[in-house]
Motif scaffolding. Sequence first.
Motif, PDB file in Angstrom:
ATOM      1  N   ILE A  56      29.195  65.581  41.117  1.00  0.00           N
ATOM      2  CA  ILE A  56      29.711  63.985  40.290  1.00  0.00           C
ATOM      3  C   ILE A  56      31.144  63.777  40.320  1.00  0.00           C
ATOM      4  O   ILE A  56      31.889  64.932  41.162  1.00  0.00           O
ATOM      5  N   CYS A  57      31.727  62.831  40.182  1.00  0.00           N
ATOM      6  CA  CYS A  57      33.078  62.480  40.359  1.00  0.00           C
ATOM      7  C   CYS A  57      34.063  63.210  39.573  1.00  0.00           C
ATOM      8  O   CYS A  57      33.817  63.457  38.173  1.00  0.00           O
ATOM      9  N   ASP A  58      35.036  64.079  40.025  1.00  0.00           N
ATOM     10  CA  ASP A  58      35.635  65.357  39.169  1.00  0.00           C
ATOM     11  C   ASP A  58      36.456  64.283  37.995  1.00  0.00           C
ATOM     12  O   ASP A  58      36.867  64.807  37.151  1.00  0.00           O
ATOM     13  N   GLN A  59      36.738  63.200  38.548  1.00  0.00           N
ATOM     14  CA  GLN A  59      37.716  62.377  37.392  1.00  0.00           C
ATOM     15  C   GLN A  59      36.840  61.614  36.167  1.00  0.00           C
ATOM     16  O   GLN A  59      36.765  61.930  35.261  1.00  0.00           O
ATOM     17  N   CYS A  60      35.987  60.828  36.883  1.00  0.00           N
ATOM     18  CA  CYS A  60      35.175  60.045  35.756  1.00  0.00           C
ATOM     19  C   CYS A  60      33.869  60.529  35.338  1.00  0.00           C
ATOM     20  O   CYS A  60      33.334  60.309  34.072  1.00  0.00           O
ATOM     21  N   GLY A  61      33.330  61.483  36.070  1.00  0.00           N
ATOM     22  CA  GLY A  61      31.986  62.193  35.838  1.00  0.00           C
ATOM     23  C   GLY A  61      30.956  61.554  36.231  1.00  0.00           C
ATOM     24  O   GLY A  61      29.583  61.849  35.963  1.00  0.00           O
ATOM     25  N   ARG A  76      36.028  62.391  44.207  1.00  0.00           N
ATOM     26  CA  ARG A  76      36.348  61.206  43.505  1.00  0.00           C
ATOM     27  C   ARG A  76      35.500  60.262  43.950  1.00  0.00           C
ATOM     28  O   ARG A  76      35.578  60.093  45.009  1.00  0.00           O
ATOM     29  N   CYS A  77      35.081  59.593  43.193  1.00  0.00           N
ATOM     30  CA  CYS A  77      34.203  58.121  43.564  1.00  0.00           C
ATOM     31  C   CYS A  77      35.108  57.266  44.034  1.00  0.00           C
ATOM     32  O   CYS A  77      36.264  57.126  43.638  1.00  0.00           O
ATOM     33  N   PRO A  78      34.736  56.180  44.632  1.00  0.00           N
ATOM     34  CA  PRO A  78      35.448  54.962  45.404  1.00  0.00           C
ATOM     35  C   PRO A  78      36.195  54.421  44.080  1.00  0.00           C
ATOM     36  O   PRO A  78      37.466  54.123  44.425  1.00  0.00           O
ATOM     37  N   ARG A  79      35.570  54.029  43.128  1.00  0.00           N
ATOM     38  CA  ARG A  79      36.364  53.494  41.892  1.00  0.00           C
ATOM     39  C   ARG A  79      37.535  54.230  41.325  1.00  0.00           C
ATOM     40  O   ARG A  79      38.652  53.725  41.248  1.00  0.00           O
ATOM     41  N   CYS A  80      37.449  55.623  41.376  1.00  0.00           N
ATOM     42  CA  CYS A  80      38.552  56.353  40.767  1.00  0.00           C
ATOM     43  C   CYS A  80      39.665  56.368  41.926  1.00  0.00           C
ATOM     44  O   CYS A  80      40.837  56.619  41.594  1.00  0.00           O
ATOM     45  N   ARG A  81      39.161  56.269  43.133  1.00  0.00           N
ATOM     46  CA  ARG A  81      40.283  56.513  44.282  1.00  0.00           C
ATOM     47  C   ARG A  81      41.068  55.026  44.381  1.00  0.00           C
ATOM     48  O   ARG A  81      42.166  55.009  44.664  1.00  0.00           O
TER      49      ARG A  81
HETATM   50 ZN   LIG Z   1      35.185  58.481  39.416  1.00  0.00          ZN
END
Ligand SMILES: [Zn+2]
Length: 250
Positions: A56-61, A76-81
């Motif tokens: 899972i994305c470490d930032q948003c989950g 991290r997912c593309p959105r969080c990056r």
């Molecule tokens: Zn994310």
Amino acid sequence: MTDDWGLATARFALDAILAVVLSPACAACEQPLEQPTRGPVCPRCWTSIPPLTPPICDQCGDPLPTWRAISLPLARCPRCRRTSRFVDRARAVGSYDGALRAIVHALKYEGRRSLARPLARLMRQRGGDLLDGAACAVPVPLHPSRRRQRGFNQAADLSRRLPLPTVPALRRIRATATQTGLPAARRHRNVRDAFAVTAAGRTLPGAVVVLVDDVSTTGATLEACARALKEAGVREVRALTAARVVGFDD
Ligand SMILES: [Zn+2]
Ligand SMILES: [Zn+2]
């Protein structure tokens, strides 16, 4: 013969009586409850809630496609990056579907407040590392008019069941239109500047806090809350929710 034994027998008898006389149904699957004294949701429904499985994305989950996690310690997912965020890390018990969705509904709209305790237990089990080193839990507030109408704030009920002091650090200063049915960009605009810190919230400079809510849809509400907290000097904002809408187009 121990007291425990007596209690278990009494509970067994009471369950049998309640099951026959009232035949209450599980608040999630609507099958008859065999053990009504154990709460309004059956054990089958509780165990049927799938966790958000790694990676899972470490930032948003949000769950990530498997290939992305390879050799990335902090995936991290593309959105969080792409976007900088006020919420540093977010975790949820599971996706806002099936039994979990029904349980959140029963808590929030049917006033089944006893569900807050087992739900918070799951939040702790599945997102517990978010609580490490945190000073307090901050429930996402309802607008006073909504709070009056519902009679309680489900986020505060969940927050109080976590092993951290609950600090009412935020208040809603603007009644917002309901987010349901709004596209992501409109949701962010809708809640921006809707929150302010309270006197208690001004005592948290440098602190790590955990925002608590029942559901995260686009994360717009959590972001607006985190922003208000950070403007008041909070160092790190983590978000722990019961459920999360996965892959909302944001
Ligand atoms: Zn994310
Ligand atoms: Zn059930």
